[in-house]
Design a protein around this motif. Structure first.
Motif, short mmCIF file in Angstrom:
data_model
loop_
_atom_site.label_atom_id
_atom_site.label_comp_id
_atom_site.label_asym_id
_atom_site.label_seq_id
_atom_site.Cartn_x
_atom_site.Cartn_y
_atom_site.Cartn_z
N LEU A 77 0.83 -1.21 0.00
CA LEU A 77 0.00 0.00 0.00
C LEU A 77 0.86 1.26 0.00
O LEU A 77 0.60 2.23 -0.74
N LEU A 78 1.92 1.26 0.80
CA LEU A 78 2.79 2.44 0.89
C LEU A 78 3.61 2.61 -0.39
O LEU A 78 3.74 3.73 -0.90
N ILE A 79 4.15 1.50 -0.90
CA ILE A 79 4.97 1.58 -2.12
C ILE A 79 4.11 1.97 -3.31
O ILE A 79 4.53 2.75 -4.19
N SER A 80 2.87 1.45 -3.37
CA SER A 80 1.96 1.80 -4.46
C SER A 80 1.70 3.30 -4.48
O SER A 80 1.65 3.93 -5.55
N THR A 81 1.54 3.89 -3.30
CA THR A 81 1.29 5.34 -3.21
C THR A 81 2.49 6.14 -3.72
O THR A 81 2.33 7.10 -4.47
N THR A 82 3.69 5.75 -3.32
CA THR A 82 4.90 6.48 -3.74
C THR A 82 5.17 6.27 -5.23
O THR A 82 5.66 7.19 -5.92
N MET A 83 4.87 5.05 -5.75
CA MET A 83 5.11 4.79 -7.17
C MET A 83 4.19 5.62 -8.07
O MET A 83 4.53 5.88 -9.23
N MET A 84 3.04 6.01 -7.54
CA MET A 84 2.12 6.85 -8.30
C MET A 84 2.47 8.33 -8.18
O MET A 84 1.73 9.20 -8.63
N GLY A 85 3.62 8.63 -7.56
CA GLY A 85 4.10 10.00 -7.47
C GLY A 85 3.52 10.81 -6.34
O GLY A 85 3.62 12.04 -6.34
N HIS A 86 2.92 10.14 -5.34
CA HIS A 86 2.33 10.86 -4.21
C HIS A 86 3.22 10.75 -2.98
O HIS A 86 3.94 9.77 -2.80
N ASP A 87 3.16 11.77 -2.13
CA ASP A 87 3.89 11.74 -0.87
C ASP A 87 3.11 10.95 0.17
O ASP A 87 1.87 10.89 0.13
N LEU A 88 3.85 10.35 1.11
CA LEU A 88 3.21 9.62 2.20
C LEU A 88 2.84 10.60 3.32
O LEU A 88 3.70 11.33 3.82
N HIS A 89 1.58 10.62 3.69
CA HIS A 89 1.11 11.51 4.76
C HIS A 89 0.76 10.64 5.98
O HIS A 89 -0.41 10.43 6.31
N LEU A 90 1.79 10.13 6.63
CA LEU A 90 1.59 9.22 7.76
C LEU A 90 1.03 9.93 8.99
O LEU A 90 0.65 9.28 9.96
N GLU A 91 1.00 11.25 8.94
CA GLU A 91 0.43 11.98 10.08
C GLU A 91 -1.10 11.99 10.04
O GLU A 91 -1.75 12.34 11.04
#
Length: 534
Positions: A98-112
């Motif tokens: 889920l996290l890698i899919s988000t970054t591969m689509m060019g989005h930043d991770l907003h873990l907050e």
């Protein structure tokens, strides 16, 4: 190797050399059905100077079965280790995908953001529930075909992806917060590759899951034992011979006696399944008697699927008779519901232990400070298929309670082998309170977590009670024991022992997840009011 039950029909010994020489070779290149596996003909030849009946009397006393288990070389891993490790790794892969899919689509991770963690949690829970429902992490998952495993993994990935997509829509979360476009192509190959290349191989190195008994020492019984041992998933604890049956080759496990000893052995040695490897023409009466006995005891059993020789014909469903046997149980076989039941046991027992920890600590201190002896009482009980385990309880009696029991036998108020007294003098002051509200039973949540018990099921008896059971009463050992059952919500000590046994049989014969939930709901007011307890 072809199924052992297809080796012979008219004799319990392998076919002669002359029979094999004249057999027609099928066009597909397979050996004819009459040809035994390589080494069978030579294996049947007794050592020089020994007659064909040399192994007929080589019987092993039952007392030696336990020591034989202890002498066996232990495997590297406990049963179920590969499945548990596989599940743990896959849950990590779900989060990572889920996290890698988000970054591969060019989005930043907003873990907050809270919704990110909610979606990650939904993904983990969905994977856990769906995987349990599909029996993907069953302890016997390695017995499935590889293509079946891939199909189940594909279904699981698709269902979890849909659940995450719907959850994201309901929450109104932006698609770029947790991107799902690359989630399936990332997750599927990683889960499938680890399952096929690592965990299936790891499961073969586990200790045997079940212990089986084989009836028949002829070629069919011996080859069945060799096939079972070769797969490393089950352990053959012994053989029983049919009347007038002998073998010129030693079977791969000790001969414990004859089929006439079956009832005594089932009462003495825990057995998970009985393979009845007999010849229908010669041993039909003994085979029928063995079937009846297994039904009374609630022990699963298997009968040969083949009674004729086949040159080219094959069964329509190979999976149903993959080992050449038809397998039978005395209650409905619902593997998916049973898997969900086990998941519920794990989650509910772990949550209850955490939520009730202040109460557990308080009761433990109260028991320790108000009477001499340990906080917990550990007692040997009989579980699934007669396997013993130590059940935990808060100590509610004096430390010499077992010694005083013999003096109080004449005052027993319960019928049958169970001992019950309404005003038992062995019970301590705090013990009477915690027994009334079943608080003394709470440490058994640890037994549930270990898999020795379930939340719902017949209460586990002590060995001395089981020794006095009638054959039909032993069928209550065919399911995993539990914390509560029909008896607990029907008056407990106010009903007779025989009625208690019939209630347990009713539970076994009509088991379903729905009935379990109903029993749990009925147990709550019984525990809160302390009705029926002594």
């Amino acid at each position: 190797m072809r199924p052992a039950s297809q080796v012979d029909v008219t004799s319990s010994e392998p076919p002669t050399t002359s029979t094999r020489a004249g057999a027609e070779t099928p066009p597909n290149g397979l050996a004819p059905a009459e040809t035994p596996p390589p080494g069978l003909a030579s294996a049947e030849t007794p050592p020089p100077g020994l007659g064909p009946d040399v192994f007929k009397t080589a019987e092993m006393p039952l007392a030696a079965v336990g020591s034989a288990r202890a002498e066996a070389e232990p495997s590297r891993f406990a049963p179920g280790f590969a499945a548990k490790l596989n599940l743990s790794v896959d849950l990590v892969l779900v989060v990572a995908a889920l996290l890698i899919s988000t970054t591969m689509m060019g989005h930043d991770l907003h873990l907050e953001r809270t919704d990110v963690w909610v979606l990650l949690g939904v993904g983990v829970v969905a994977w856990l529930v769906v995987g349990t429902a599909l029996c993907l992490y069953d302890v016997r998952f390695a017995d499935r075909e590889r293509l079946d495993d891939l199909a189940l993994i594909s279904i699981q990935v698709m269902v979890v992806t849909v659940v995450l997509f719907i959850t994201r829509l309901v929450m109104g979360t932006e698609s770029w917060i947790v991107a799902l476009s690359m989630f399936p192509p990332l997750l599927w190959p990683s889960v499938a590759l680890l399952r096929l290349k690592l965990f299936r191989r790891l499961s073969v190195q586990e200790q045997p899951l079940d212990e089986v008994l084989i009836l028949g020492v002829g070629a069919m019984g011996r080859l069945t034992g060799e096939d079972i041992n070769a797969k490393h998933r089950r352990k053959v604890i012994g053989f029983l011979s049919f009347s007038n049956e002998s073998s010129s080759t030693a079977p791969p496990a000790p001969v414990l006696g004859t089929v006439k000893d079956l009832e005594h052995i089932l009462c003495t040695v825990p057995v998970d399944e009985v393979y009845i490897a007999g010849n229908m023409l010669k041993h039909s009466a003994e085979m029928q008697a063995a079937v009846k006995l297994c039904e009374n005891f609630g022990i699963p059993f298997a009968l040969p699927a083949y009674h004729f020789r086949f040159d080219r014909a094959r069964p329509v469903d190979d999976h149903a008779i993959s080992d050449g046997y038809l397998h039978f149980m005395t209650h409905a076989f619902r593997p998916h519901q049973m898997a969900l039941k086990r998941l519920f046991d794990i989650v509910s027992s772990a949550a209850a232990l955490v939520a009730l920890s202040p109460l557990l600590i308080g009761v433990a201190l109260g028991v320790k400070l108000t009477s001499r002896g340990p906080m917990f009482f550990k007692q040997k009980r009989v579980g699934l298929h007669g396997k013993a385990f130590h059940m935990l309880k808060f100590r509610s009696m004096v430390i010499n309670a077992e010694e005083l029991k013999a003096k109080l036998e004449a005052l027993n108020e319960q019928t049958g082998p169970v001992f019950k007294m309404k005003n038992d003098p062995r019970i301590t002051g705090i013990g009477r309170f915690i027994r009334k509200y079943s608080i003394d039973e709470l440490p058994q949540l640890i037994n549930v977590l270990r898999g020795e018990m379930s939340v719902v099921g017949p209460r586990p008896p002590i060995p001395s009670e089981v020794e006095k059971y009638a054959a039909w009463q032993r069928r209550r050992l065919s399911v995993r024991p539990g914390l509560t059952c029909i008896w607990q919500v029907s008056g407990r000590n106010q009903i007779s022992f025989e009625e208690w046994m019939y209630l347990d049989m009713q539970y076994i014969d009509h088991w379903s997840l729905k009935n379990d939930i109903n029993l749990i709901l009925k147990t709550v007011p019984v525990v809160l009011t302390g009705s029926g307890a002594s």
